[in-house]
Design an enzyme around this catalytic site. Structure first.
Site, short mmCIF file in Angstrom:
data_model
loop_
_atom_site.label_atom_id
_atom_site.label_comp_id
_atom_site.label_asym_id
_atom_site.label_seq_id
_atom_site.Cartn_x
_atom_site.Cartn_y
_atom_site.Cartn_z
N HIS A 1 0.87 -1.17 0.00
CA HIS A 1 0.00 0.00 0.00
C HIS A 1 0.91 1.23 0.00
O HIS A 1 1.73 1.40 0.91
CB HIS A 1 -0.93 -0.01 1.21
CG HIS A 1 -1.91 -1.13 1.18
ND1 HIS A 1 -2.26 -1.87 2.29
CD2 HIS A 1 -2.64 -1.64 0.15
CE1 HIS A 1 -3.15 -2.79 1.96
NE2 HIS A 1 -3.40 -2.67 0.66
N GLU B 1 1.69 3.38 3.03
CA GLU B 1 2.22 2.72 4.23
C GLU B 1 3.72 2.54 4.00
O GLU B 1 4.17 1.58 3.38
CB GLU B 1 1.50 1.39 4.44
CG GLU B 1 0.00 1.59 4.69
CD GLU B 1 -0.81 0.29 4.70
OE1 GLU B 1 -0.20 -0.79 4.75
OE2 GLU B 1 -2.06 0.38 4.65
N HIS C 1 3.31 -3.75 6.46
CA HIS C 1 2.23 -2.79 6.30
C HIS C 1 2.29 -1.72 7.40
O HIS C 1 3.21 -1.70 8.22
CB HIS C 1 0.87 -3.49 6.35
CG HIS C 1 0.56 -4.33 5.15
ND1 HIS C 1 -0.33 -3.95 4.18
CD2 HIS C 1 1.02 -5.55 4.77
CE1 HIS C 1 -0.40 -4.88 3.25
NE2 HIS C 1 0.41 -5.87 3.59
N GLU D 1 1.82 -5.51 10.61
CA GLU D 1 1.39 -4.11 10.70
C GLU D 1 2.31 -3.43 11.70
O GLU D 1 2.32 -3.77 12.88
CB GLU D 1 -0.06 -4.04 11.16
CG GLU D 1 -1.06 -4.69 10.23
CD GLU D 1 -1.44 -3.82 9.04
OE1 GLU D 1 -1.06 -2.62 9.04
OE2 GLU D 1 -2.12 -4.32 8.13
#
Length: 360
Positions: A83, A86, A213, A284
């Site tokens: 992404h 990110e 991420h 994440e």
């Protein structure tokens, strides 16, 4: 399979890595600087297709024989910036490449052993177009730049192998590995970035992987998609759930089954698990998708040890070669039984030796 790069950059072999947001022109320069500092253990290459806006997807490899798969030396990869907004994973992977090279040159025994026994591939930016869009917009919008330049979320663009797996389960068919050949139609056309990464995955026998991420602080593991197909939080265990959820991938707290967090279709994590031998998890790295430049080095020190420790996990388990009188057997099916519990329990997810599948 990959384009040979002739990077015409003037670099200083003694240059020190700078913790900053490297743009799409600076990224390959950093990788080439690392290569020049460690020419014998690195290789810089680009995947088979560039991004929509024709930005190459650069990878740096670290191993004692760059460019060659060697028996008993597992293949590991990290993928960042899927992404585009990110961005921390992008900078951490650039920093990791520089750190591994630097420590190797400093005769750090731990790092030298890791590189001599592992083939490590780092793809800092899978979505350079989204990064550019996010950065041009100031980097603080939660959505701008997430998708690629066709407005497609790359982490929803992989073939939905979960749906094939779950349909086989409903039919009582025990088949949930190397499923790419079972794809008869795609929900959406593959984006060039997705296609390039799929070719990469299928051409190198990766066994361990992680996608970096941002936007939360959690590690999640397969399956990412709910068995019901509904977009709900629903624990969706894979055959290797005991391994994914155990201390091999994390301790209690901050670790979750993907679908138990939220369900998604077409994710890269589950594609790895169901199309290849690679166990991939999604990391994440924090709630701030686009950290301030002044915070990047602090985030490096928070994550460095974990990034290196995870690569070492590729050496957990059994290594071997399947042969007969004629030599190495390609595509041999290997079934595993978990004997650690009170009753031996087959793990209904086979792996194979040296399988290769070309994506057109």
């Amino acid at each position: 399979m990959y384009r040979i790069l002739f990077l015409c950059f003037v670099v200083s072999v003694s240059s020190k890595f700078a913790w900053k947001h490297h743009n799409n022109e600076e990224l390959p320069v950093v990788l080439e600087e690392v290569h020049q500092k460690c020419p014998n253990i690195t290789r810089v290459y680009a995947l088979t297709e560039p991004s929509v806006r024709n930005v190459p997807l650069y990878v740096i490899e670290l191993s004692d024989s760059p460019g060659f798969h060697q028996p008993y030396k597992p293949e590991v990869k990290y993928v960042g910036n899927i992404h585009g907004n990110e961005v921390l994973g992008r900078e951490l992977l650039l920093g990791l490449a520089d750190y591994l090279c630097e420590q190797y040159n400093n005769n750090d025994r731990h790092i030298r052993a890791l590189i001599h026994n592992t083939r490590i591939h780092l793809l800092p930016a899978m979505n350079p177009d989204g990064w550019q869009l996010s950065t041009d917009a100031g980097g603080q919008d939660y959505l701008i730049g997430r998708n690629n330049n066709h407005s497609v979320d790359l982490n929803r663009n992989f073939p939905d192998l979960d749906a094939i797996t779950f349909e086989f389960e409903r039919q009582g068919i025990s088949h949930n590995n190397h499923l790419l050949r079972d794809v008869t139609r795609l929900a959406a056309p593959l984006e060039p970035e997705t296609r390039a990464v799929m070719r990469w995955m299928m051409s190198i026998p990766f066994v361990l992987s992680a996608a970096l991420h941002g936007g939360d602080l959690v590690a999640n593991y397969p399956y990412d998609e709910s068995r019901s197909g509904a977009p709900v939080s629903e624990y969706s265990a894979s055959p290797d759930d005991d391994t994914f959820s155990s201390y091999n991938f994390g301790v209690q707290g901050g670790v979750t089954n993907g679908a138990a967090w939220y369900s998604l279709k077409g994710g890269m994590q589950d594609f790895n698990y169901l199309a290849t031998n690679a166990f991939e998890i999604t990391l994440e790295l924090g709630c701030d998708k686009y950290p301030l430049e002044k915070d990047l080095e602090k985030e490096w020190h928070r994550n460095k040890d974990a990034l290196i420790a995870y690569i070492w996990k590729a050496h957990t388990g059994v290594k071997g070669i399947v042969t007969d009188d004629s030599g190495f057997i390609q595509n041999a099916v290997i079934s595993v039984v978990n004997i650690t519990g009170p009753v031996p329990k087959p793990i209904r997810h086979d792996v194979t030796t040296g399988t290769y599948f070309i994506i057109n």
